[in-house]
Design an enzyme around this catalytic site. Structure first.
Site, PDB file in Angstrom:
ATOM      1  N   ASP A 179      -7.279 -23.514 -12.670  1.00  0.00           N
ATOM      2  CA  ASP A 179      -6.978 -23.520 -13.845  1.00  0.00           C
ATOM      3  C   ASP A 179      -6.292 -22.715 -14.459  1.00  0.00           C
ATOM      4  OD1 ASP A 179      -6.731 -25.007 -16.636  1.00  0.00           O
ATOM      5  OD2 ASP A 179      -8.640 -23.989 -17.182  1.00  0.00           O
ATOM      6  N   SER A 180      -5.419 -22.794 -15.658  1.00  0.00           N
ATOM      7  CA  SER A 180      -4.688 -21.781 -16.254  1.00  0.00           C
ATOM      8  C   SER A 180      -5.563 -20.594 -16.818  1.00  0.00           C
ATOM      9  CB  SER A 180      -3.923 -22.437 -17.408  1.00  0.00           C
ATOM     10  OG  SER A 180      -4.839 -22.891 -18.435  1.00  0.00           O
ATOM     11  N   CYS A 232      -8.752 -31.926 -21.786  1.00  0.00           N
ATOM     12  CA  CYS A 232      -8.211 -30.402 -21.455  1.00  0.00           C
ATOM     13  C   CYS A 232      -9.560 -29.633 -21.124  1.00  0.00           C
ATOM     14  CB  CYS A 232      -7.729 -29.685 -22.823  1.00  0.00           C
ATOM     15  SG  CYS A 232      -7.528 -27.993 -22.396  1.00  0.00           S
ATOM     16  N   THR A 233      -9.763 -29.207 -19.933  1.00  0.00           N
ATOM     17  CA  THR A 233     -11.074 -28.703 -19.378  1.00  0.00           C
ATOM     18  C   THR A 233     -11.500 -27.689 -20.076  1.00  0.00           C
ATOM     19  OG1 THR A 233      -9.706 -27.312 -17.846  1.00  0.00           O
ATOM     20  CG2 THR A 233     -10.707 -29.384 -17.153  1.00  0.00           C
ATOM     21  N   HIS A 234     -10.587 -27.048 -21.078  1.00  0.00           N
ATOM     22  CA  HIS A 234     -11.183 -25.839 -21.769  1.00  0.00           C
ATOM     23  C   HIS A 234     -12.151 -26.479 -23.070  1.00  0.00           C
ATOM     24  CE1 HIS A 234      -8.054 -23.333 -20.208  1.00  0.00           C
ATOM     25  NE2 HIS A 234      -8.675 -22.364 -20.809  1.00  0.00           N
ATOM     26  N   CYS A 241      -7.699 -28.812 -14.337  1.00  0.00           N
ATOM     27  CA  CYS A 241      -6.682 -28.794 -15.435  1.00  0.00           C
ATOM     28  C   CYS A 241      -5.618 -30.062 -15.705  1.00  0.00           C
ATOM     29  CB  CYS A 241      -5.641 -27.328 -15.073  1.00  0.00           C
ATOM     30  SG  CYS A 241      -4.232 -27.278 -16.358  1.00  0.00           S
ATOM     31  N   ASN A 242      -6.087 -30.600 -16.737  1.00  0.00           N
ATOM     32  CA  ASN A 242      -5.174 -31.936 -17.294  1.00  0.00           C
ATOM     33  C   ASN A 242      -3.680 -31.666 -17.230  1.00  0.00           C
ATOM     34  OD1 ASN A 242      -7.657 -33.998 -18.397  1.00  0.00           O
ATOM     35  ND2 ASN A 242      -8.286 -32.098 -18.580  1.00  0.00           N
TER      36      ASN A 242
HETATM   37  N1  DGL Z   1      -7.295 -26.239 -19.143  1.00  0.00           N
HETATM   38  C1  DGL Z   1      -6.181 -26.849 -19.062  1.00  0.00           C
HETATM   39  C2  DGL Z   1      -6.131 -28.346 -19.404  1.00  0.00           C
HETATM   40  O1  DGL Z   1      -7.005 -28.982 -18.931  1.00  0.00           O
HETATM   41  C3  DGL Z   1      -4.923 -26.265 -19.992  1.00  0.00           C
HETATM   42  C4  DGL Z   1      -5.061 -25.231 -20.986  1.00  0.00           C
HETATM   43  C5  DGL Z   1      -3.649 -24.650 -21.214  1.00  0.00           C
HETATM   44  O2  DGL Z   1      -3.336 -23.830 -20.490  1.00  0.00           O
HETATM   45  O3  DGL Z   1      -2.928 -25.033 -22.194  1.00  0.00           O
HETATM   46  O4  DGL Z   1      -5.204 -28.971 -19.712  1.00  0.00           O
END
Ligand code: DGL
Length: 292
Positions: A28-29, A207-209, A92-93
């Site tokens: 992920d990011s 978004c996985t966050h 990460c989506n």
């Molecule tokens: N966790 C990420 C997602 O699922 C993205 C967060 C980001 O880096 O903007 O999209």
């Protein structure tokens, strides 16, 4: 053309390998993929795990599509060379909705991606009012629009591209939670009341966050909704590809290695949060972001 991101083009449904202790790399990011890691570890507790966070380029939501494709390919090159995973989960989506075809073309390693859970949302809603809460990048993808047209054509789908929520989730993990009023304002556009009185009843956490903030999102919602987290579906897909392994086995006790491309936000509270999520070793594989 629709590309089946979840299924892994060209992969058969037969398990990829029967050997125990496969290495699974989740990418992920930043810290969001930890929500997927939890679900995958429950499904394959015997596997070895590498959690790879491209924090040098966080947040991905702000990168152009061309920048994001180039960045993920470059970073993945290094992570695959260092860790030789049997399978990679792009947790990460923002990346999955764009980069998976290029990754599959470049590498022979199988990839599983995370895409907005529109299909289960459409099956869950009673009011017909769904919200997709995601990064601005994911909201803008043609892949996302295509999913909505295919699976939720009979629903009214509100797209909310949040600029700050992923950063707030990172702050929460690092022990500096954002205040309630700011968080409530960020999610307010998710809640729609139609003229006939119907209310949004499903919010897709795309978004996985965002699941990192779920208890707070629930508490701040103006009315109760179903929050759909795609992580369990990802874990099922990993099981389909790798097979069930030795169920119930706790692995070799090596826990999770987390590798960061910058590591600049690795404070003591964040290290504690990582430990609570099973990370027992943290390393930095420095890969600075060089934008054109
Ligand atoms: N966790 C990420 C997602 O699922 C993205 C967060 C980001 O880096 O903007 O999209």
């Amino acid at each position: 053309m629709r590309i089946d991101l979840m299924a892994g083009a060209g992969l058969s449904l037969a398990p990829l390998r029967a050997a125990p202790d496969p290495t699974i790399l989740l990418f992920d990011s930043g810290l969001g993929g930890l929500t997927v890691l939890d679900a995958v570890r429950r499904a394959r507790p015997d596997a070895r795990y590498v959690y790879a966070a491209d924090d040098a380029a966080f947040p991905y939501g702000r990168l152009s599509e061309a920048e994001l494709v180039a960045r993920v390919l470059a970073v993945m090159e290094q992570f695959i060379a260092s860790h030789r995973p049997d399978l990679v989960v792009i947790a990460c989506n923002t990346a999955s909705t764009l980069v998976l075809p290029a990754l599959r073309q470049r590498f022979t390693t199988p990839f599983v991606g995370v895409v907005p859970p529109i299909k289960p949302a459409a099956a869950t809603t009673r009011s017909g009012l769904i919200t997709l809460l995601a990064t601005p990048g994911t909201v803008a993808r043609s892949y996302t629009r295509d999913l909505i047209a295919t699976y939720a054509a009979s629903c009214a789908v509100t797209l909310v591209g949040s600029r700050h929520l992923a950063t707030y989730a990172e702050a929460e993990m690092a022990g500096s939670p954002i205040d309630d009023a700011t968080l409530a304002a960020e999610i307010a556009p998710c809640f729609v009341r139609a003229e006939d009185g119907r209310l949004t009843d499903v919010v897709c956490l795309s978004c996985t966050h965002y699941p990192l903030l779920l208890p707070r999102l629930r508490a701040l919602a103006p009315w109760p909704v179903s929050w759909i987290d795609p992580a369990p579906a990802i874990a099922r897909r990993v099981l389909q590809l790798l097979g069930p392994g030795q169920r119930g086995e706790a692995g070799d006790g090596s826990g999770v290695l987390a590798s960061f491309t910058a590591g600049s936000s690795l404070t003591a509270p964040l290290r504690d949060s990582l430990t609570l999520r099973g990370v027992n070793e943290v390393t930095v594989e420095a890969m600075p972001l060089r934008m054109q």
